[in-house]
Design a protein around this motif. Structure first.
Motif, PDB file in Angstrom:
ATOM      1  N   VAL A   8       0.835  -1.207   0.000  1.00  0.00           N
ATOM      2  CA  VAL A   8       0.000   0.000   0.000  1.00  0.00           C
ATOM      3  C   VAL A   8       0.865   1.250   0.000  1.00  0.00           C
ATOM      4  O   VAL A   8       0.588   2.217  -0.703  1.00  0.00           O
ATOM      5  N   THR A   9       1.965   1.238   0.765  1.00  0.00           N
ATOM      6  CA  THR A   9       2.884   2.380   0.795  1.00  0.00           C
ATOM      7  C   THR A   9       3.511   2.605  -0.574  1.00  0.00           C
ATOM      8  O   THR A   9       3.631   3.753  -1.029  1.00  0.00           O
ATOM      9  N   SER A  10       3.897   1.545  -1.258  1.00  0.00           N
ATOM     10  CA  SER A  10       4.483   1.671  -2.597  1.00  0.00           C
ATOM     11  C   SER A  10       3.496   2.273  -3.581  1.00  0.00           C
ATOM     12  O   SER A  10       3.851   3.141  -4.380  1.00  0.00           O
ATOM     13  N   ILE A  11       2.241   1.825  -3.527  1.00  0.00           N
ATOM     14  CA  ILE A  11       1.208   2.392  -4.400  1.00  0.00           C
ATOM     15  C   ILE A  11       1.074   3.876  -4.127  1.00  0.00           C
ATOM     16  O   ILE A  11       0.985   4.689  -5.043  1.00  0.00           O
ATOM     17  N   ASN A 135      -7.728   9.924  -5.469  1.00  0.00           N
ATOM     18  CA  ASN A 135      -8.229  11.224  -5.903  1.00  0.00           C
ATOM     19  C   ASN A 135      -9.071  11.779  -4.753  1.00  0.00           C
ATOM     20  O   ASN A 135      -9.072  11.205  -3.664  1.00  0.00           O
ATOM     21  N   GLU A 136      -9.793  12.860  -4.973  1.00  0.00           N
ATOM     22  CA  GLU A 136     -10.540  13.482  -3.874  1.00  0.00           C
ATOM     23  C   GLU A 136     -11.646  12.587  -3.310  1.00  0.00           C
ATOM     24  O   GLU A 136     -12.041  12.745  -2.162  1.00  0.00           O
ATOM     25  N   GLN A 137     -12.153  11.650  -4.101  1.00  0.00           N
ATOM     26  CA  GLN A 137     -13.257  10.814  -3.652  1.00  0.00           C
ATOM     27  C   GLN A 137     -12.879   9.381  -3.286  1.00  0.00           C
ATOM     28  O   GLN A 137     -13.644   8.696  -2.628  1.00  0.00           O
ATOM     29  N   PHE A 138     -11.729   8.884  -3.717  1.00  0.00           N
ATOM     30  CA  PHE A 138     -11.405   7.468  -3.555  1.00  0.00           C
ATOM     31  C   PHE A 138     -10.103   7.284  -2.784  1.00  0.00           C
ATOM     32  O   PHE A 138      -9.090   7.891  -3.122  1.00  0.00           O
ATOM     33  N   THR A 139     -10.154   6.421  -1.758  1.00  0.00           N
ATOM     34  CA  THR A 139      -9.000   6.136  -0.912  1.00  0.00           C
ATOM     35  C   THR A 139      -8.806   4.629  -0.810  1.00  0.00           C
ATOM     36  O   THR A 139      -9.778   3.884  -0.662  1.00  0.00           O
ATOM     37  N   VAL A 140      -7.552   4.174  -0.854  1.00  0.00           N
ATOM     38  CA  VAL A 140      -7.218   2.788  -0.555  1.00  0.00           C
ATOM     39  C   VAL A 140      -6.396   2.786   0.734  1.00  0.00           C
ATOM     40  O   VAL A 140      -5.651   3.732   1.008  1.00  0.00           O
ATOM     41  N   SER A 141      -6.564   1.737   1.526  1.00  0.00           N
ATOM     42  CA  SER A 141      -5.836   1.676   2.793  1.00  0.00           C
ATOM     43  C   SER A 141      -5.571   0.237   3.189  1.00  0.00           C
ATOM     44  O   SER A 141      -6.195  -0.695   2.680  1.00  0.00           O
ATOM     45  N   GLY A 142      -4.649   0.088   4.114  1.00  0.00           N
ATOM     46  CA  GLY A 142      -4.337  -1.207   4.701  1.00  0.00           C
ATOM     47  C   GLY A 142      -4.182  -1.043   6.197  1.00  0.00           C
ATOM     48  O   GLY A 142      -3.670  -0.022   6.663  1.00  0.00           O
ATOM     49  N   GLU A 143      -4.668  -2.024   6.954  1.00  0.00           N
ATOM     50  CA  GLU A 143      -4.580  -1.984   8.409  1.00  0.00           C
ATOM     51  C   GLU A 143      -4.135  -3.332   8.961  1.00  0.00           C
ATOM     52  O   GLU A 143      -4.483  -4.374   8.410  1.00  0.00           O
ATOM     53  N   VAL A 144      -3.387  -3.277  10.048  1.00  0.00           N
ATOM     54  CA  VAL A 144      -3.060  -4.448  10.842  1.00  0.00           C
ATOM     55  C   VAL A 144      -3.644  -4.187  12.225  1.00  0.00           C
ATOM     56  O   VAL A 144      -3.287  -3.201  12.874  1.00  0.00           O
ATOM     57  N   LEU A 145      -4.578  -5.045  12.658  1.00  0.00           N
ATOM     58  CA  LEU A 145      -5.284  -4.849  13.922  1.00  0.00           C
ATOM     59  C   LEU A 145      -5.095  -6.041  14.848  1.00  0.00           C
ATOM     60  O   LEU A 145      -5.038  -7.188  14.395  1.00  0.00           O
ATOM     61  N   GLN A 146      -5.047  -5.754  16.146  1.00  0.00           N
ATOM     62  CA  GLN A 146      -4.991  -6.786  17.182  1.00  0.00           C
ATOM     63  C   GLN A 146      -6.266  -6.674  18.014  1.00  0.00           C
ATOM     64  O   GLN A 146      -6.610  -5.589  18.478  1.00  0.00           O
ATOM     65  N   HIS A 147      -6.978  -7.800  18.174  1.00  0.00           N
ATOM     66  CA  HIS A 147      -8.206  -7.851  18.977  1.00  0.00           C
ATOM     67  C   HIS A 147      -7.940  -8.694  20.221  1.00  0.00           C
ATOM     68  O   HIS A 147      -7.280  -9.733  20.129  1.00  0.00           O
TER      69      HIS A 147
END
Length: 172
Positions: A8-11, A135-147
């Motif tokens: 995701v960071t590379s993109i 762009n202003e309307q579209f976001t991509v993301s990645g998360e690592v979560l601990q529950h």
């Protein structure tokens, strides 16, 4: 799992114009797909693909962004050794991060609710993420979560889960 955040960071870095300034303020909603690795008591461990939706709001203070988000994921994981099934997990998260322009690095902390065949339980969630505004309307993301869940249902069983999610959001 180890490749999600660097991908995701590379993109974000390859697609970002050098002088692009992003405003993260506003509501958003979207969908995600991920992978959960659950550790239960004894041999009650399992892994499964997850999918779900999220809705939230961010406020951009210049270099820093804060926000809140509600996320619900379908897990549908049958755990061996009498561990029951984990059906869904809902997270209510507070988010704080640093604005890198079109990219946002952030941490989350909040409450989590597991819906299982053994009964439902409230625990907590924390993690790290990175988002990129395509762009202003579209976001991509990645998360690592601990529950973390203690004494699920009527049992004294504790369940921990690590999840990695790739998400797409539409900003309003």
């Amino acid at each position: 799992m180890k490749l999600l955040v660097p991908a995701v960071t590379s993109i974000a870095l390859l697609g970002a114009p050098a002088a692009m300034a992003a405003d993260w303020t506003g509501p958003y909603a979207g969908f995600g797909i991920g992978h959960a690795d659950v550790d239960g008591p004894g041999a009650a461990d399992g892994k499964e693909t997850t999918f779900g939706g999220h809705i939230g709001y961010d406020y951009d203070f210049g270099d820093f962004v804060v926000g809140g988000e509600l996320e619900v994921n379908r897990v549908d994981l049958a755990l061996p050794a009498g561990g029951g099934t984990i059906d869904n997990v809902a997270n209510l998260k507070l988010k704080g991060g640093y604005d890198f322009g079109p990219a946002l690095g952030y941490a989350v902390i909040g409450g989590s609710r597991a819906f299982t065949s053994l009964g439902n339980d409230t625990g907590f969630v924390y993690g790290l993420g990175v988002a990129y505004q395509v762009n202003e309307q579209f976001t991509v993301s990645g998360e690592v979560l601990q529950h973390k869940f203690d004494n699920v249902g009527t049992t004294t069983s504790d369940y921990d889960s690590t999840s990695v999610n790739l998400r797409a959001s539409f900003r309003f």
